[in-house]
Write a protein that holds these residues in place. Sequence first.
Motif, PDB file in Angstrom:
ATOM      1  N   HIS A   9      10.153  -2.440  -0.151  1.00 28.99           N
ATOM      2  CA  HIS A   9       9.239  -2.706  -0.262  1.00 28.99           C
ATOM      3  C   HIS A   9       9.980  -4.427   0.197  1.00 28.99           C
ATOM      4  CE1 HIS A   9       7.059   0.139  -2.241  1.00 28.99           C
ATOM      5  NE2 HIS A   9       7.745   0.705  -2.551  1.00 28.99           N
ATOM      6  N   ARG A  62       1.488  -8.678   1.018  1.00 27.41           N
ATOM      7  CA  ARG A  62       3.075  -7.902   1.126  1.00 27.41           C
ATOM      8  C   ARG A  62       3.092  -6.876   1.890  1.00 27.41           C
ATOM      9  NH1 ARG A  62       6.076  -9.074  -4.814  1.00 27.41           N
ATOM     10  NH2 ARG A  62       5.244 -10.746  -4.840  1.00 27.41           N
ATOM     11  N   SER A 115       5.823  -3.664   3.613  1.00 26.36           N
ATOM     12  CA  SER A 115       6.325  -2.605   3.400  1.00 26.36           C
ATOM     13  C   SER A 115       6.011  -1.211   4.480  1.00 26.36           C
ATOM     14  CB  SER A 115       6.070  -1.149   2.218  1.00 26.36           C
ATOM     15  OG  SER A 115       4.546  -0.855   1.700  1.00 26.36           O
TER      16      SER A 115
END
Length: 69
Positions: free
Chosen positions: A38, A19, A21
Amino acid sequence: MGKYVVLPATHQTDCGRFRASFSVHRSRDSDSHCRVFHFDKAFASREAARLFAVTQGWLQTSMPTLPAR
């Protein structure tokens, strides 16, 4: 307009995907501001997540002002 510092980051998920951010630090005169963004989207590689974070950071700092939450 103040100066911006964009710091991209990646985070590995439990299933092995990544992921993205990023944080935006802005300073102007004696005022400073930091925001962290995020994203829920998961990527197959750390590099893909990093590229997404860099791109989103660039888009965010290209706006005339940071939007209020």
